[in-house]
Design a protein around this motif. Structure first.
Motif, PDB file in Angstrom:
ATOM      1  N   ASP A  34       0.801  -1.218   0.000  1.00 59.31           N
ATOM      2  CA  ASP A  34       0.000   0.000   0.000  1.00 59.31           C
ATOM      3  C   ASP A  34       0.835   1.270   0.000  1.00 59.31           C
ATOM      4  O   ASP A  34       0.291   2.377  -0.058  1.00 59.31           O
ATOM      5  CB  ASP A  34      -0.954   0.001   1.201  1.00 59.31           C
ATOM      6  CG  ASP A  34      -2.210  -0.812   0.930  1.00 59.31           C
ATOM      7  OD1 ASP A  34      -2.525  -1.031  -0.251  1.00 59.31           O
ATOM      8  OD2 ASP A  34      -2.875  -1.230   1.895  1.00 59.31           O
ATOM      9  N   ILE A  35       2.143   1.130   0.057  1.00 54.46           N
ATOM     10  CA  ILE A  35       3.009   2.303  -0.099  1.00 54.46           C
ATOM     11  C   ILE A  35       3.018   2.769  -1.556  1.00 54.46           C
ATOM     12  O   ILE A  35       3.124   3.963  -1.835  1.00 54.46           O
ATOM     13  CB  ILE A  35       4.440   1.978   0.382  1.00 54.46           C
ATOM     14  CG1 ILE A  35       4.473   1.929   1.903  1.00 54.46           C
ATOM     15  CG2 ILE A  35       5.454   3.003  -0.132  1.00 54.46           C
ATOM     16  CD1 ILE A  35       5.825   1.595   2.474  1.00 54.46           C
ATOM     17  N   LYS A  36       2.898   1.816  -2.490  1.00 50.40           N
ATOM     18  CA  LYS A  36       3.012   2.160  -3.910  1.00 50.40           C
ATOM     19  C   LYS A  36       2.068   3.279  -4.343  1.00 50.40           C
ATOM     20  O   LYS A  36       2.522   4.273  -4.928  1.00 50.40           O
ATOM     21  CB  LYS A  36       2.805   0.911  -4.775  1.00 50.40           C
ATOM     22  CG  LYS A  36       4.023   0.030  -4.874  1.00 50.40           C
ATOM     23  CD  LYS A  36       3.875  -1.028  -5.964  1.00 50.40           C
ATOM     24  CE  LYS A  36       2.840  -2.071  -5.611  1.00 50.40           C
ATOM     25  NZ  LYS A  36       2.788  -3.173  -6.597  1.00 50.40           N
ATOM     26  N   PRO A  37       0.747   3.145  -4.109  1.00 50.21           N
ATOM     27  CA  PRO A  37      -0.125   4.235  -4.570  1.00 50.21           C
ATOM     28  C   PRO A  37       0.178   5.568  -3.895  1.00 50.21           C
ATOM     29  O   PRO A  37       0.077   6.625  -4.534  1.00 50.21           O
ATOM     30  CB  PRO A  37      -1.537   3.735  -4.228  1.00 50.21           C
ATOM     31  CG  PRO A  37      -1.355   2.652  -3.219  1.00 50.21           C
ATOM     32  CD  PRO A  37      -0.042   2.034  -3.541  1.00 50.21           C
ATOM     33  N   GLN A  38       0.559   5.536  -2.625  1.00 54.09           N
ATOM     34  CA  GLN A  38       0.876   6.786  -1.928  1.00 54.09           C
ATOM     35  C   GLN A  38       2.114   7.433  -2.557  1.00 54.09           C
ATOM     36  O   GLN A  38       2.143   8.649  -2.801  1.00 54.09           O
ATOM     37  CB  GLN A  38       1.132   6.510  -0.438  1.00 54.09           C
ATOM     38  CG  GLN A  38       0.113   5.645   0.262  1.00 54.09           C
ATOM     39  CD  GLN A  38      -1.298   6.184   0.167  1.00 54.09           C
ATOM     40  OE1 GLN A  38      -1.512   7.396   0.170  1.00 54.09           O
ATOM     41  NE2 GLN A  38      -2.267   5.293   0.059  1.00 54.09           N
ATOM     42  N   LEU A  39       3.106   6.618  -2.811  1.00 55.20           N
ATOM     43  CA  LEU A  39       4.367   7.109  -3.382  1.00 55.20           C
ATOM     44  C   LEU A  39       4.163   7.624  -4.797  1.00 55.20           C
ATOM     45  O   LEU A  39       4.585   8.746  -5.139  1.00 55.20           O
ATOM     46  CB  LEU A  39       5.391   5.981  -3.358  1.00 55.20           C
ATOM     47  CG  LEU A  39       6.732   6.205  -4.043  1.00 55.20           C
ATOM     48  CD1 LEU A  39       7.483   7.366  -3.418  1.00 55.20           C
ATOM     49  CD2 LEU A  39       7.572   4.926  -3.987  1.00 55.20           C
ATOM     50  N   PHE A  40       3.526   6.821  -5.643  1.00 56.75           N
ATOM     51  CA  PHE A  40       3.366   7.198  -7.044  1.00 56.75           C
ATOM     52  C   PHE A  40       2.498   8.441  -7.194  1.00 56.75           C
ATOM     53  O   PHE A  40       2.784   9.322  -8.007  1.00 56.75           O
ATOM     54  CB  PHE A  40       2.758   6.042  -7.836  1.00 56.75           C
ATOM     55  CG  PHE A  40       3.633   4.818  -7.911  1.00 56.75           C
ATOM     56  CD1 PHE A  40       4.971   4.866  -7.593  1.00 56.75           C
ATOM     57  CD2 PHE A  40       3.096   3.597  -8.302  1.00 56.75           C
ATOM     58  CE1 PHE A  40       5.776   3.738  -7.653  1.00 56.75           C
ATOM     59  CE2 PHE A  40       3.886   2.460  -8.370  1.00 56.75           C
ATOM     60  CZ  PHE A  40       5.224   2.537  -8.043  1.00 56.75           C
ATOM     61  N   GLU A  41       1.426   8.508  -6.414  1.00 55.50           N
ATOM     62  CA  GLU A  41       0.515   9.646  -6.552  1.00 55.50           C
ATOM     63  C   GLU A  41       1.127  10.922  -5.972  1.00 55.50           C
ATOM     64  O   GLU A  41       0.903  12.011  -6.506  1.00 55.50           O
ATOM     65  CB  GLU A  41      -0.825   9.313  -5.906  1.00 55.50           C
ATOM     66  CG  GLU A  41      -1.597   8.268  -6.715  1.00 55.50           C
ATOM     67  CD  GLU A  41      -2.841   7.749  -6.017  1.00 55.50           C
ATOM     68  OE1 GLU A  41      -3.388   8.474  -5.165  1.00 55.50           O
ATOM     69  OE2 GLU A  41      -3.264   6.632  -6.323  1.00 55.50           O
TER      70      GLU A  41
END
Length: 490
Positions: free
Chosen positions: A318-325
């Protein structure tokens, strides 16, 4: 495809809950490149035969051409979907060997690091473009005198150029924070495997070199578990966003009819559905909200990682969407702000009119009492404060006070450091232009200091662009080199 111990298909609701496919599109390209480098390394150490290597690489090149249309049905993520595609294209005897000595745990963090380093380079270029727009605007507004504010009250007079250069200084620091994060991002985790390495004699340094990394995250546990470099990056984004939000707030205030110091270009304005006269600073208002959103992404990442044990946990997905966005939001916001600044109309006459009616020259007058009349600053402060109170009560400028009025004000505070006539002449002589002209300290808005700051900013800007271009060239060259090696085997 990965279900060796669990039997049957995963529950559809659970699959949907676990799946990160919708966030993985942006790292598919990097997953393909990472797989090509890993496969080449497996061939070089004797795990793969020439024909097996060729079939895998052909499948990966096909996936590269079909980017975005790989069938991901039933897959938990893009890594599983890509491997399934390769096995389908190359056959399980060849394609089934691609994942040897690799885990999704090192694979996913590899892809993220490759994407983020590209994001960093793109963002550094955009920050440099924004700084360039600010410096260009500063060059054109060195004589645009305006009030500068503390507590949103007029404090001292300055120039619009000075404000632009102040933004540029803050953005140079934002640039350095983001630029420096690259050093810790650009370390390869590939070959760390699931958590504790592999018994197969892989060459981690080879894959790192093929993919353009500066080195390795040596400890396998650290490589698959740690996300601190991403937190550092998003922290820098949050600080950048706060800089942009502060710029936006200033410009919003100054574009109001009450201030009317600036006007936004029509291309960077919106309007009302009901009120035809409106010209709304919507891009700037959204810039303020984006700062809150990026800060929220940072808080989410910190909360996700704060209580995790060592070793990979699915929470990290769930870090991915936070990081990418957060990254994409910072990119678009910086790009929009550069457009706003470069097309801004500066209303110099309105700024000067406001400056001429301002009491923001008060400190300059007090300092003249100190330097020319030898008055202690605290007494000079009291004298000018009394005169401003009188002028404000009469709703006139300081220069409009008559000598007898000045004498009365000085008598009330029992000050005899300067005669009323001398004070009257000093008040009349202090114009906005003189206020700026007599500034002597380094970094002040005097014309000479502005010229120095503009020259310095230009030199720094050249170095920032050169450093970023070198990194971009290095990554590009590694990809070109990888492509040449791949083409030799297919």
């Amino acid at each position: 495809m990965y279900r060796s111990r669990p039997k049957g298909k995963m529950d559809s609701d659970v699959l949907a809950f676990l799946s990160s496919i919708r966030h993985d599109e942006s790292i598919l390209y990097y997953d393909i490149l990472g797989s090509e480098a890993h496969t080449l390394m497996l061939y070089e150490i004797g795990i793969l035969k020439q024909q097996e290597l060729k079939r895998i690489l052909l499948a990966l090149e096909t996936a590269k051409k079909k980017h975005g249309i790989i069938d991901a049905e039933g897959a938990e993520d893009i890594h599983e979907a890509l491997e399934a595609f390769v096995i389908k294209e190359a056959g399980v005897d060849a394609g089934g060997k691609m994942h040897t000595a690799r885990s999704r745990n090192d694979q996913v963090v590899l892809d993220i690091r490759m994407k983020v380093r590209d994001d960093i380079n793109e963002l550094c270029i955009l920050i440099a473009e924004l700084i360039d727009a600010l410096v260009r605007k500063a060059e054109k507004t060195k004589n645009a005198i305006m009030p500068l504010y503390t507590h949103l009250q007029q404090g001292q007079l300055g120039t619009f150029s000075h404000v632009m250069l102040a933004y540029a200084e803050a953005l140079f620091r934002d640039f350095e924070r983001i630029y420096n994060a690259y050093e810790r991002i650009n370390q390869s985790p590939l070959g760390a495997c699931a958590i504790a390495g592999t018994s197969i004699g892989i060459d981690r340094e080879r894959t790192a070199a093929l993919l353009g990394f500066d080195g390795l995250i040596r400890n396998s546990l650290d490589a698959t578990t740690s996300r601190d470099s991403f937190i550092e990056y998003v922290s820098a984004l949050a600080i950048l966003a706060s800089t942009l939000a502060r710029m936006a707030e200033d410009l919003i205030i100054w574009s109001t009819q009450e201030f009317s110091f600036i006007e936004l270009d029509d291309r960077y304005s919106s309007t009302s559905s009901a009120m035809p006269q409106k010209k709304n600073p919507d891009p700037l208002e959204l810039t303020r909200s984006k700062a809150a959103i990026i800060s929220g992404r940072l808080a989410s990442i910190l909360c996700i990682v704060k209580g995790l044990p060592s070793g990979y946990s699915r929470d990290l997905q769930d870090i991915k969407p936070q990081l990418f966005e957060a990254s994409s939001t910072a990119v678009t916001t910086t790009k929009v702000m550069a457009g706003v600044i470069s097309t801004l109309t500066i209303k110099k006459r309105k700024m000067l009119d406001t400056s001429e009616k301002s009491y923001a020259i008060s400190l300059d007058i007090a300092e003249q009492l100190v330097t020319k009349n030898g008055v202690p600053f605290r007494r000079a402060h009291k004298i000018i404060g009394a005169l401003v109170s009188l002028a404000a009560k009469k709703n006139v400028l300081l220069a409009a006070l008559a000598p007898e009025e000045i004498a009365s004000a000085l008598d009330q505070i029992e000050q005899r450091d300067i005669s009323p006539q001398e004070m009257h002449e000093l008040l009349k002589s202090m114009t906005p232009e003189k206020s700026i002209q007599i500034r002597r300290s380094i970094g002040s808005p005097s014309l000479a200091e502005q010229d120095k700051m503009i020259q310095l900013a230009r030199s720094r800007l050249i170095r920032c662009r050169e450093k970023t271009q070198e990194r971009m060239k290095s990554v590009k060259n590694s990809y070109v080199g990888l492509a040449k090696i791949v083409s030799q085997h297919i």
